[in-house]
Enzyme design. Structure first.
Site, mmCIF file in Angstrom:
data_model
loop_
_atom_site.group_PDB
_atom_site.id
_atom_site.type_symbol
_atom_site.label_atom_id
_atom_site.label_comp_id
_atom_site.label_asym_id
_atom_site.label_seq_id
_atom_site.Cartn_x
_atom_site.Cartn_y
_atom_site.Cartn_z
ATOM 1 N N GLU A 1 -1.928 -9.224 -0.964
ATOM 2 C CA GLU A 1 -3.372 -9.345 -0.743
ATOM 3 C C GLU A 1 -4.148 -9.213 -2.047
ATOM 4 O OE1 GLU A 1 -4.034 -7.726 3.760
ATOM 5 O OE2 GLU A 1 -3.137 -6.333 2.337
ATOM 6 N N GLU B 1 3.622 -5.894 7.025
ATOM 7 C CA GLU B 1 3.008 -4.776 7.755
ATOM 8 C C GLU B 1 3.459 -4.712 9.212
ATOM 9 O OE1 GLU B 1 -0.075 -5.893 4.553
ATOM 10 O OE2 GLU B 1 1.380 -6.925 5.822
ATOM 11 N N ALA C 1 0.855 -1.192 0.000
ATOM 12 C CA ALA C 1 0.000 0.000 0.000
ATOM 13 C C ALA C 1 0.890 1.243 0.000
ATOM 14 C CB ALA C 1 -0.903 -0.012 1.227
ATOM 15 N N GLY D 1 -0.204 -5.068 0.582
ATOM 16 C CA GLY D 1 -1.392 -4.970 -0.256
ATOM 17 C C GLY D 1 -1.218 -5.655 -1.589
#
Length: 259
Positions: A113, A133, A67, A110
């Site tokens: 994911e 993360e 992200a 992300g």
């Protein structure tokens, strides 16, 4: 529809669309605008009757390295709740057509994911998957604790999530996270090859089969079996079912029309 951070090619191959994440300087970091554009592009492709399979890719260096941390670093918990950035991911998950992730280089946070949000993953030998993360004081928030655990099992997922450890393409394949590993120069070509196989099938049957496989994430085994059975029976209302079975009996290739 024009986009800034993605490139959408609805006619990349017959019945196959390609969506390329396009923030190369940021290693395709997933900011809010990119994810919104991806949602809109997938909705457009999902409504395009000529598209049967969608491929999402990045570049050889990175599928997506995570992200966009700069966009969220100064946010409060209330800010994050109000922004609700993961509602976009929920919309993407509702895409009816099968999505193949073609991954090379980094698929982290992300990015990992997003690859798991797709239905299948074809990876190059350079691909690296991870949920780092924890190293910046947070945890996965877009399915990293849930889909990763279902894919690789509790022990491996726990290690990856709690240490931020990356895994190689070979490990990802051994753990059941990805479908195939190929040389870096072939990863997109191999994804297209898989997409072509699927695109030859009945679009209606593919859609309902995808729904049924995904149902296992949302229900008990018995509920999933009932859902699967209902969709199986519903396919007998389609012209494609009649054509497919007739072609099998007549020993010829079926010509599916999506009806």
């Amino acid at each position: 529809m024009s986009f800034e951070f993605i490139i959408s090619e609805p006619q990349y191959q017959p019945h196959i669309a390609l969506v390329r994440l396009n923030r190369p300087k940021e290693l395709n970091a997933l900011n809010l605008q990119l994810m919104g554009e991806l949602r809109d592009a997938l909705k457009e492709l999902d409504d395009n009757n000529d598209v049967r399979v969608i491929i999402i890719t990045g570049n050889e260096k990175a599928f997506a390295a995570g992200a966009d941390i700069k966009q969220m670093s100064d946010k409060s918990a209330i800010d994050m709740l109000q922004i609700d950035q993961f509602s976009t991911w929920d919309s993407i998950r509702k895409t009816r057509k099968p999505i193949i992730a073609a991954v090379s280089g980094f698929a982290l946070g992300g990015g990992c994911e997003l690859s798991m949000l797709c239905d299948m993953i074809v990876a190059s030998e350079t691909a690296k998957f991870g949920q780092p993360e924890i190293k910046i004081g947070v945890m996965p928030g877009a399915g990293g604790t849930q889909r990763l655990t279902r894919a690789v099992g509790k022990a491996r997922a726990m290690e990856m999530v709690l240490t931020g450890k990356f895994i190689s393409a070979e490990e990802a394949f051994q753990f059941g996270l990805i479908n195939k590993i190929v040389p870096v120069e072939l990863y997109l070509q191999e994804a297209v090859k898989l997409a072509k196989e699927i695109a030859e099938m009945s679009p209606i049957a593919v859609q309902l089969a995808k729904e049924s496989v995904n149902k296992v994430y949302d229900s008990s085994l018995q509920e999933g079996l009932s859902f699967e059975r209902k969709n199986f029976y519903m396919l007998f209302a389609s012209e494609d079912q009649k054509e497919g079975m007739s072609a099998f009996i007549e020993k010829r290739k079926p010509e599916f029309k999506g009806r």
